[in-house]
Design a protein around this motif. Structure first.
Motif, PDB file in Angstrom:
ATOM      1  N   MET A   1      26.663  49.678  45.854  1.00  0.00           N
ATOM      2  CA  MET A   1      26.003  48.567  45.341  1.00  0.00           C
ATOM      3  C   MET A   1      27.273  47.542  45.708  1.00  0.00           C
ATOM      4  SD  MET A   1      24.616  46.783  41.837  1.00  0.00           S
ATOM      5  CE  MET A   1      26.070  45.967  41.364  1.00  0.00           C
ATOM      6  N   PRO A   2      27.162  46.775  46.888  1.00  0.00           N
ATOM      7  CA  PRO A   2      28.321  46.077  47.403  1.00  0.00           C
ATOM      8  C   PRO A   2      28.388  44.955  46.504  1.00  0.00           C
ATOM      9  CG  PRO A   2      26.419  45.870  48.708  1.00  0.00           C
ATOM     10  CD  PRO A   2      26.092  46.766  47.936  1.00  0.00           C
ATOM     11  N   PRO A   3      29.783  44.610  46.155  1.00  0.00           N
ATOM     12  CA  PRO A   3      30.129  43.363  45.300  1.00  0.00           C
ATOM     13  C   PRO A   3      29.765  42.125  45.952  1.00  0.00           C
ATOM     14  CG  PRO A   3      31.928  44.435  45.958  1.00  0.00           C
ATOM     15  CD  PRO A   3      30.802  45.424  46.471  1.00  0.00           C
ATOM     16  N   VAL A   4      29.135  41.079  45.152  1.00  0.00           N
ATOM     17  CA  VAL A   4      28.855  39.838  45.834  1.00  0.00           C
ATOM     18  C   VAL A   4      29.341  38.491  45.024  1.00  0.00           C
ATOM     19  CG1 VAL A   4      26.895  40.940  47.079  1.00  0.00           C
ATOM     20  CG2 VAL A   4      26.601  39.503  44.893  1.00  0.00           C
ATOM     21  N   ASP A   5      29.638  37.442  46.036  1.00  0.00           N
ATOM     22  CA  ASP A   5      29.872  36.255  45.169  1.00  0.00           C
ATOM     23  C   ASP A   5      28.586  35.318  45.661  1.00  0.00           C
ATOM     24  OD1 ASP A   5      32.312  36.868  44.267  1.00  0.00           O
ATOM     25  OD2 ASP A   5      33.591  36.068  45.963  1.00  0.00           O
ATOM     26  N   VAL A   6      28.346  34.739  44.955  1.00  0.00           N
ATOM     27  CA  VAL A   6      27.070  33.780  45.101  1.00  0.00           C
ATOM     28  C   VAL A   6      27.325  32.385  44.638  1.00  0.00           C
ATOM     29  CG1 VAL A   6      24.724  33.237  44.910  1.00  0.00           C
ATOM     30  CG2 VAL A   6      25.410  35.379  45.007  1.00  0.00           C
ATOM     31  N   VAL A   7      27.553  31.217  45.635  1.00  0.00           N
ATOM     32  CA  VAL A   7      27.621  29.982  45.288  1.00  0.00           C
ATOM     33  C   VAL A   7      26.607  29.085  45.700  1.00  0.00           C
ATOM     34  CG1 VAL A   7      30.314  30.272  44.812  1.00  0.00           C
ATOM     35  CG2 VAL A   7      29.282  29.530  47.207  1.00  0.00           C
TER      36      VAL A   7
ATOM     37  N   ILE B   1      22.310  27.946  49.255  1.00  0.00           N
ATOM     38  CA  ILE B   1      23.364  29.112  48.656  1.00  0.00           C
ATOM     39  C   ILE B   1      24.087  29.804  49.681  1.00  0.00           C
ATOM     40  CG2 ILE B   1      22.893  31.265  47.490  1.00  0.00           C
ATOM     41  CD1 ILE B   1      21.127  29.967  45.645  1.00  0.00           C
TER      42      ILE B   1
ATOM     43  N   TYR C   1      28.486  36.006  49.849  1.00  0.00           N
ATOM     44  CA  TYR C   1      29.483  36.865  50.294  1.00  0.00           C
ATOM     45  C   TYR C   1      29.321  38.477  49.792  1.00  0.00           C
ATOM     46  CZ  TYR C   1      31.724  32.230  51.218  1.00  0.00           C
ATOM     47  OH  TYR C   1      32.267  31.203  51.454  1.00  0.00           O
TER      48      TYR C   1
ATOM     49  N   TYR D   1      24.735  51.339  52.139  1.00  0.00           N
ATOM     50  CA  TYR D   1      24.962  50.182  50.956  1.00  0.00           C
ATOM     51  C   TYR D   1      23.382  49.427  50.699  1.00  0.00           C
ATOM     52  CZ  TYR D   1      29.884  50.041  51.968  1.00  0.00           C
ATOM     53  OH  TYR D   1      31.391  50.099  52.134  1.00  0.00           O
TER      54      TYR D   1
ATOM     55  N   ARG E   1      21.612  46.191  48.501  1.00  0.00           N
ATOM     56  CA  ARG E   1      21.403  45.348  47.363  1.00  0.00           C
ATOM     57  C   ARG E   1      20.289  44.431  47.687  1.00  0.00           C
ATOM     58  NH1 ARG E   1      26.355  42.844  43.832  1.00  0.00           N
ATOM     59  NH2 ARG E   1      24.747  42.439  42.053  1.00  0.00           N
TER      60      ARG E   1
ATOM     61  N   PHE F   1      17.676  40.963  46.287  1.00  0.00           N
ATOM     62  CA  PHE F   1      17.815  39.805  45.450  1.00  0.00           C
ATOM     63  C   PHE F   1      16.537  39.176  45.503  1.00  0.00           C
ATOM     64  CE2 PHE F   1      22.298  40.295  46.664  1.00  0.00           C
ATOM     65  CZ  PHE F   1      22.972  40.219  45.404  1.00  0.00           C
TER      66      PHE F   1
END
Lengths: 144, 127
Positions: free
Chosen positions: B22-28, B34, B37, B83, B85, B87
């Motif tokens: 599960m790749p780590p993400v940043d969501v802003v 939106i 990353y 990988y 993920r 959403f």
């Protein structure tokens, strides 16, 4: 201190825990198990070399420091946060990626030749390769 | 007998249950859309698949390392090579205008908001 780098889904996580329990012999390494550290490391070896892979995406290769001192390889550097500063009008919904300074060390086998170390950074993976000394390589002895 | 037929009858839900990283993400989020990353080290542009189906965003990639012949693994913290993920996007996002950029193992996705969902300043008239 470090956040989990690659959490897995629950089924594979249970599977991994089971495997870890099966293989645990009661004495972890002095440098810890390293789970959840940044960057994640894979280490492998061939009869002629030792290969280290560090999963460190999004880093300027110039800021990566790879050094080998008395058989201990250390990889350090800094990863800047991609999140904008507070003054901007944005909302952070998820913040999982590692940011900040990092350092990881691996002790290498004794038979390596430090002068032959090479490092390459591709697609966010740092690959360090060190050759083993020729005298340490398995040799076939001819019978006369 | 039965397990032989399993691969051919593999359905979408089986695919989703395959063990993946599960790749780590940043969501802003900002007023126009939106930005996401995701860390996908070892994934090349060709091995990365980003797609939107209905209102679901899929990020999938295959990890490829340059491994010398005959290498045996001694220690692996990354023990899988895929990988994945997923959403769920919300309605005000414009899935047709997603742009993606992959740089040194980091995926940057930009999902703009649909025009009607963009904030509008309403002039208040003094009567």
């Amino acid at each position: 201190m470090y956040r989990t780098f690659f959490p897995r889904d629950i089924f594979s996580e249970l599977d991994r825990l089971q495997r870890q329990l099966m293989s645990f012999d009661g004495s972890p390494s002095i440098r810890g198990l390293g789970n959840g550290s940044f960057p994640a490391l894979n280490v492998g070896g061939t009869p002629s070399s030792v290969e280290i892979y560090a999963f460190a995406p999004g880093i300027d290769p110039a800021s990566l420091d790879v050094s080998l001192d008395r058989g201990v390889l250390s990889i350090s550097g800094e990863r800047r946060s991609s999140l904008p500063g507070r003054e901007e009008k944005i909302t952070v919904h998820i913040d999982e990626r590692f940011a900040g300074r990092f350092r990881r060390v691996v002790s290498l086998p004794e038979d390596i030749d430090a002068d032959t170390m090479s490092a390459a950074y591709n697609d966010g993976v740092l690959h360090v390769s060190v050759k083993r000394r020729a005298s340490a390589q398995p040799r076939r002895i001819a019978i006369q | 007998m039965n397990d032989k037929t399993l691969p051919s009858t593999a359905t979408k839900s089986d695919e989703a249950r395959e063990a993946t990283l599960m790749p780590p993400v940043d969501v802003v989020e900002d007023s126009a859309g939106i930005t996401l990353y995701a860390d996908l080290p070892g994934v090349s542009r060709e091995a990365l698949h980003v797609r939107v189906e209905d209102d679901t965003l899929f990020i999938e990639g295959d990890l490829a390392l340059k491994i010398p012949e005959g290498m045996e693994s001694n220690h692996a913290e990354v023990g899988l090579s895929r990988y994945r993920r997923v959403f769920t996007l919300s309605k005000e996002l414009d899935a047709d205008k997603v742009s993606a950029e992959l740089k040194q193992g980091v995926l940057k996705l930009r999902i703009p908001k649909a025009e009607h969902a963009q904030p509008k300043r309403i002039q208040v008239s003094v009567g």
